[in-house]
Write a protein that holds these residues in place. Structure first.
Motif, short mmCIF file in Angstrom:
data_model
loop_
_atom_site.label_atom_id
_atom_site.label_comp_id
_atom_site.label_asym_id
_atom_site.label_seq_id
_atom_site.Cartn_x
_atom_site.Cartn_y
_atom_site.Cartn_z
N ASP A 267 12.90 -2.38 -2.98
CA ASP A 267 13.56 -3.68 -2.73
C ASP A 267 13.41 -3.95 -1.19
N VAL A 268 12.42 -3.59 -0.48
CA VAL A 268 12.41 -4.05 0.89
C VAL A 268 10.84 -4.65 0.97
N LEU A 269 11.30 -5.74 1.69
CA LEU A 269 9.75 -6.65 1.84
C LEU A 269 9.44 -6.54 3.39
N THR A 270 8.38 -6.17 3.65
CA THR A 270 7.59 -6.19 5.23
C THR A 270 6.67 -7.04 5.08
N ILE A 271 6.91 -7.84 6.27
CA ILE A 271 5.93 -9.00 6.68
C ILE A 271 5.63 -8.55 8.27
N SER A 272 4.29 -8.55 8.39
CA SER A 272 3.78 -8.00 9.81
C SER A 272 2.52 -9.06 10.04
N GLN A 273 2.12 -9.03 11.46
CA GLN A 273 0.98 -9.40 11.91
C GLN A 273 0.53 -8.45 12.72
#
Length: 363
Positions: A267-273
């Motif tokens: 249930d953990v969303l990771t968004i990265s550049q």
């Protein structure tokens, strides 16, 4: 948040408290002035005025006690003494005075004060007032009393000397009236200085109410999840495949910009550049969100910017207002970040077995 009536109340109270504190500052300034007036200024002024009155009274008594004579016209006159000579009538005194002034005019013009003798028990001198451009006479006892003179007249100058003496009584009366007023003012100030700031209770009540509003606002911030729900909706619109569970990982690319990674792990969303520096994978930035599907909201858990050495974690369950502020700040940042991502034209990259290799991007 902007529609919260507590914010309007907070602003009103802050403005009201500012006005009350300005009034209190003016009250304090006036209080310090009153204290200075009571301790120093008014007592000194009264003492100085009473001393001048004492001197004036002594000079007036001296002048009124001087021996007098009746001239040929039957008028009261006072003798003028110069050197070893005494001029008993106003006419004789006036002529002798004129002669002495004319004789010493040059020395007077050079700035010297010429002692002539005695009139009505007071020392008589003449000088030139350079500021007024006039010759003057001075009768001096305990105080100095001045008058302009006319070197072309005789008895007229003696009349001027008598007028100076007669005016001492008026000076005494004027000063006595001022002393009486100052003493009354001093007594009133002693009463006023004991008065407290009349709006002290109103200020205290406003500050207490403002504190209560702050507490309620803090409670509101801790329970307000509107920004979290707004971000959930935006992420569903922006990354539907990951948010709906169709894919666990998607990579996006845009010309001239760092690659974008979106991954769901439980249930953990990771968004990265990301970018590579000296062989290390760097984040600029990376945000981990805990996704609450039941309540349709996301809660930031961590933020990282590798190049700036920033790494923060957030635990909303600690109940601290500063934590809620950090979370709201990250949500605001994320909203702006999504705007930039949309503007930069990212598109999904077709990577074979992308999900199997997704973890390589986040180690």
């Amino acid at each position: 948040m902007l529609g919260n009536p507590l914010i309007k109340k907070e602003m009103e109270l802050q403005a009201h408290i500012k006005d009350l504190k300005s009034e209190k500052a003016r009250y304090n300034e006036n209080l310090y002035e009153l204290q200075d007036n009571i301790r120093v200024k008014y007592p000194n002024e009264i003492m100085h005025s009473e001393l001048v009155i004492k001197h004036y009274t002594a000079d007036l008594q001296t002048a009124n006690s001087a021996p007098k004579a009746i001239d040929e016209e039957g008028k009261v006159s006072y003798p003028l003494k110069m050197g070893d000579k005494v001029y008993p009538t106003r006419k004789e005194a006036g002529e002798a005075f004129k002669e002495a002034v004319c004789k010493n005019l040059g020395m007077m013009m050079s700035g010297k004060e010429i002692q002539l003798g005695e009139y009505r028990g007071l020392q008589l001198s003449v000088m030139y007032n350079d500021f007024r451009k006039m010759p003057q006479a001075c009768l001096k006892g305990e105080k100095a009393h001045y008058c302009d003179i006319n070197i072309e007249t005789t008895a007229g100058n003696i009349i001027r000397l008598d007028n100076v003496i007669n005016n001492i009584k008026k000076s005494i009366d004027d000063l006595s009236a001022k002393v009486k007023i100052k003493k009354n003012e001093l007594e009133q100030m002693k009463i006023d200085v004991e008065k407290s700031f009349e709006k002290e209770q109103e200020l205290a009540a406003a500050e207490a109410e403002l504190e209560d509003v702050h507490i309620k606002l803090t409670q509101f911030e801790l329970t307000d999840d509107s920004a979290q729900k707004d971000m959930f909706e935006r992420l569903v619109d922006t990354f539907p495949e990951v948010m709906t569970g169709e894919k666990s990982y998607v990579k996006y690319e845009a010309e001239c910009f760092m690659p974008l990674h979106v991954e769901m792990n439980s249930d953990v969303l990771t968004i990265s550049q990301t970018y590579v520096q000296n062989g290390d994978l760097m984040y600029d930035p990376r945000i981990d969100f805990k996704v609450d599907y039941e309540n349709k909201k996301v809660i930031p858990q961590s933020f990282e910017n590798s190049g700036e050495g920033v790494y923060e974690r957030y635990d909303i369950s600690d109940g601290k207002p500063e934590t809620m502020k950090q979370i709201n700040d990250i949500l605001t940042f994320a909203d702006d970040w999504m705007d930039r991502i949309e503007e930069q034209g990212y598109s999904e990259v077709n990577v074979e077995k992308c999900e199997e290799h997704s973890k390589d991007y986040f180690r």
